[in-house]
Design an enzyme around this catalytic site. Structure first.
Site: not given
Length: 882
Positions: A21, A51, A85, A18-19, A23
């Site tokens: 928390d 993209g 995920e 979870r970014g 990253r």
């Protein structure tokens, strides 16, 4: 179809987090540490390109990763995407053997698996949001429960840097267990892997399962074992693939490095245990690994000691362990205790699989060259579905023109490719002398021959074929299908090359000859001693063969001589060595085989269209002679007598209890007569006998024939064939009053002292006849003309006796029953085979004149004709069958 059992891993590690928390803190430091240690890691901020659709890209990255690290932080479950995920990661764990390692970052593992605290709140929100798709939420909850139960790391207020070092070390250790390299062109591999996994029963952890992969060299055992290993090694506590065990352990001392390698791989030791000798190593393996679930592959094993030193007796490892053994020796697997249900025979590729594999190596995608289909098929035929041969030849021919293909095929048909040959020859080198001799004889002479026939031939040459065939089959060097010996073309080529290598320049210095030029060269002179043990020549078309009269005596080692479809132009005797055991000649020419004085070892003689006079004269000197076949040979006129030493009367003959026997025949029955086979066995050396045949019409003696007066110089059996015209003259019922004739056979036996009656131990005979129809059989039974047991019917009734002979041959391919009981020291005979043709030329007597031929006596002139019309210029073939 090419194999695609498992997608190749692109990423070493996939990071799920979870970014918000982690990253910029823990994740950033972990990613850097992994990268510095050469561990290729996927994280979304680094790998996603503008993209791309994030969902598809992430899902693909998960599938292409070797390890997934899930960093469970406080707000991890608040992201429905993180949960999706994670669910995909757990799915890949089950379906693709993805290794999953959780990090519980400042959360308790129980919160994750039981849905407590922040995780419970997050899941409640998801249930409200996805109330129309509750199955999705259930899937996330199950995934959280499963992931929360995995072994991993728990970090609260500890030093993050120390934890990161632990994670990197664990990952590095795990990545050292990388899949084995397997050739990129895998063909025909999927079905065997599925079958082997069924044998391994991976779902059960109740016991240790052992499976054997058996097949000839170059068949793909190692490749199959590698693919199987790669597909499941991460399911075990430890695994080890020991390749080329045979080569690496030439003696027990060389097993020590393999034992150390096994311990190091399974226990993931940086510095392996110090094993100083193989016996100590067995105990260490058992002690250290007895509670571990281990996958062990022992590749190319050829000795039972190797299995015991590396895997004990299957009790060295914990329950759930799997042991896979590849070998060329099926018997080895049996001795180790692997039952037949757990032995998988690796077989050659099918035609379409072989063509695909050859194309993968011989034709590049950018190649513009076109090769004729017949050339490709020739290569496929030469390789015979052997993957090694297809790979080697395909690589040699890659990018080559058609004329190079043709030249290469010509070359390998004469001289085997060294790379292929060296691999195949390992199996030959592992044989003992008895099996090597049998293997070379089959390779050079007897491929596609009947196994029973070859056994008889080779048994006569003092090799043990029963055990030999068994060992060659277990080593995948031969097979027997429906009684026919089979051998892979490349294995046959390897065997022939072994013989050629004995001396490339001088055929006389080789042990075996089978090509016309080599045989002609060796037999054309008598210069020097000769190493030849066996000659078998059968050219496709009749060939002239010039033999020096003294060529064979120089071949003191010659034990086997088979010449077919050749014409020997030499006129006169050709001496054969006394050591010859098996002789066959099916050709033409006026040569006369002879043997010198001395002990003779001949077991079988099979001749056609030659002079056998000298051999027949001395049959009594051939103490080992067991099989006789004489066809269309000179000097086989009626009567034809063969003397066999030290024998009993074959059971084929119908015994006669008294000294004489008489029977009655009608014209129809007499017309069926082809001849009579007589046998007599004396009581003692020096006994002699006199045989009389008489014919009567209306009580009047029409003539008596005494065909021989025989004295035995040693005990043995006498077998003689007589044509009807040589027994009781040519009987013509239309010129003699009466519809029946009475015939009598009287044997007078004498001891060496001249006493009558006691000279013969046994005597008997059989009348050879054409097929009897049912009406004639009924007449014989109703009128009691003769005991039917005395008849031996051959073929079908036909006016063309040449055709009948051919028919008899086809209907009686089995050689007939009189084989020597070799276990009896007295050389007693049971069911000795006697097979010879009956050559019945016209008799020499003249119409209207009284005459004597041999001991034939006629008291008055009678109706005599120049030979029985049925026998004039005809050849009869006879097989005596038990």
């Amino acid at each position: 179809m090419a194999s695609s059992l498992k997608s190749k891993s692109i990423y070493d590690v996939f990071l799920s987090f979870r970014g918000a928390d982690v990253r910029t803190s823990f994740l950033s430091h972990l990613y850097q540490a992994l990268d510095q240690n050469g561990i290729y890691t996927f994280r979304d901020s680094e790998e996603l390109r503008k993209g791309d659709q994030i969902s598809a890209t992430l899902m693909k990255a998960i599938e292409e990763s070797c390890i997934a690290i899930i960093i469970f932080s406080e707000d991890y479950a608040s992201s429905w995407w993180c949960l999706e995920e994670m669910a995909k990661i757990m799915e890949c764990k089950e379906q693709k053997d993805l290794t999953v390692l959780p990090v519980f970052y400042k959360v308790d593992p129980r919160e994750v698996r039981e849905g407590r605290e922040s995780y419970r709140k997050a899941l409640d929100k998801h249930e409200d949001k996805f109330r129309k798709d509750m199955e999705k939420v259930k899937k996330w909850k199950k995934a959280l429960f499963d992931a929360g139960n995995l072994s991993g790391w728990h970090l609260n207020d500890e030093d993050e840097s120390k934890l990161i070092l632990q994670i990197v070390k664990e990952i590095s250790t795990h990545l050292n267990l990388t899949p084995l390299y397997v050739t990129k062109h895998l063909v025909g591999i999927e079905s065997p892997v599925v079958k082997l996994k069924e044998m391994l029963n991976l779902a059960s952890d109740n016991d240790v399962v052992m499976v054997g992969l058996w097949g000839q060299g170059g068949i793909g055992k190692t490749t199959l074992a590698k693919v199987l290993y790669n597909s499941m090694f991460r399911q075990f506590d430890g695994s080890c693939f020991l390749e080329n065990v045979r080569e690496a352990s030439k003696d027990s001392k060389d097993l020590v490095p393999l034992q150390n390698e096994l311990l190091s791989n399974v226990l993931s030791l940086q510095n392996g245990l110090v094993v100083t000798n193989a016996n100590r190593g067995i105990n260490i393996i058992q002690h250290r690994l007895r509670h571990k679930k281990v996958l062990l592959v022992l590749d190319d094993v050829d000795d039972l000691h190797q299995l015991h030193a590396l895997a004990g007796e299957g009790k060295c490892f914990g329950n759930g362990s799997r042991i896979i053994v590849t070998t060329r020796d099926k018997h080895l697997l049996t001795c180790y205790g692997i039952d037949q249900d757990h032995v998988y025979e690796v077989k050659p590729l099918s035609y379409h699989e072989a063509r695909e594999l050859l194309s993968n190596h011989a034709f590049l995608t950018r190649q513009k060259l076109k090769i004729k289909t017949n050339l490709v098929d020739s290569v496929l035929n030469h390789a015979g579905g052997l993957p090694l041969a297809l790979e080697v030849l395909g690589s040699c021919l890659c990018g080559k023109r058609e004329d190079v293909w043709e030249s290469t095929l010509e070359k390998v048909s004469r001289i085997p490719n060294k790379t292929i040959n060296d691999v195949l020859k390992i199996s030959y080198d592992g044989l003992e002398e008895n099996e090597q001799e049998i293997f070379l004889d089959i390779a050079c002479f007897f491929k596609r021959n009947g196994s029973e026939y070859v056994k008889k031939v080779l048994d006569s040459c003092d090799v043990q074929t029963t055990v030999g065939f068994d060992i060659l089959i277990e080593r995948s060097l031969i097979s027997i299908d429906y009684g026919i010996l089979k051998m892979h073309d490349l294995i046959q080529s390897m065997g022939m090359d072994i013989v050629r290598q004995e001396c490339r320049d001088d055929p006389r210095s080789r042990s075996r000859l089978w090509q016309y030029d080599d045989v002609a060269d060796a037999l054309s002179s008598d210069v020097g001693d000769c190493a030849v043990k066996a000659i078998v020549l059968e050219p496709p078309q009749l060939k002239e063969l010039s033999i020096h009269p003294n060529a064979f005596p120089k071949m003191r080692k010659l034990r086997l001589l088979i010449l077919r479809n050749v014409h020997i132009s030499f006129h006169g005797p050709i001496y054969l060595p006394n050591g010859l055991r098996w002789m066959e000649f099916a050709g033409s020419g006026p040569w006369i085989p002879k043997f010198p004085t001395g002990q003779k070892k001949l077991v079988s003689i099979d001749m056609s269209e030659g002079s056998i006079t000298e051999v027949v004269k001395h049959f009594k000197d051939f103490e080992h002679l067991t099989y006789i076949k004489l066809r269309d040979c000179e000097s086989l006129n009626s009567p034809c007598t063969i003397y066999l030493p030290k024998g009993e009367m074959p059971k084929w003959f119908q015994p006669v209890e008294d000294s004489s026997i008489s029977f009655v025949a009608s014209k129809d029955l007499y017309d069926k007569f082809l001849g009579l086979i007589f046998c007599a066995v004396p009581n003692n050396k020096g006994d002699h006998c006199e045989l009389n045949f008489s014919a009567y019409f209306n009580g009047k003696n029409e003539g008596t024939y005494r065909p021989f007066y025989c004295i035995w110089d040693s005990c043995g059996i006498l077998i003689t064939y007589f044509a009807p015209s040589h027994l009781w003259k040519a009987v013509h019922f239309d010129q003699i009053d009466g519809s029946y004739a009475q015939f009598s056979i009287t044997l007078e036996g004498f001891t060496s002292d001249g006493f009558t009656q006691d000279g013969m131990e046994k005597w008997g005979f059989r009348i050879i006849s054409k097929q009897l129809d049912d009406n004639l059989k009924d007449a014989i039974r109703d009128h009691k003309l003769i005991d039917p047991a005395f008849f031996y019917e051959v073929g079908h009734d036909s006016t063309d006796l040449e055709a009948q002979s051919s028919h008899i041959y086809e209907d009686n391919p089995t050689e007939i029953g009189l084989s020597r009981n070799l276990q009896e020291s007295s050389c007693m005979l049971e069911n000795r085979l006697i097979e010879f043709d009956l050559d019945c030329p016209p008799s020499s007597y003249v119409l209207g004149e009284a005459f004597d031929i041999g001991f034939r006596e006629f008291p008055f002139p009678g109706y005599f004709f120049p030979g029985d019309p049925r026998s004039r210029n005809k050849k009869y073939k006879l097989w005596l069958k038990e």
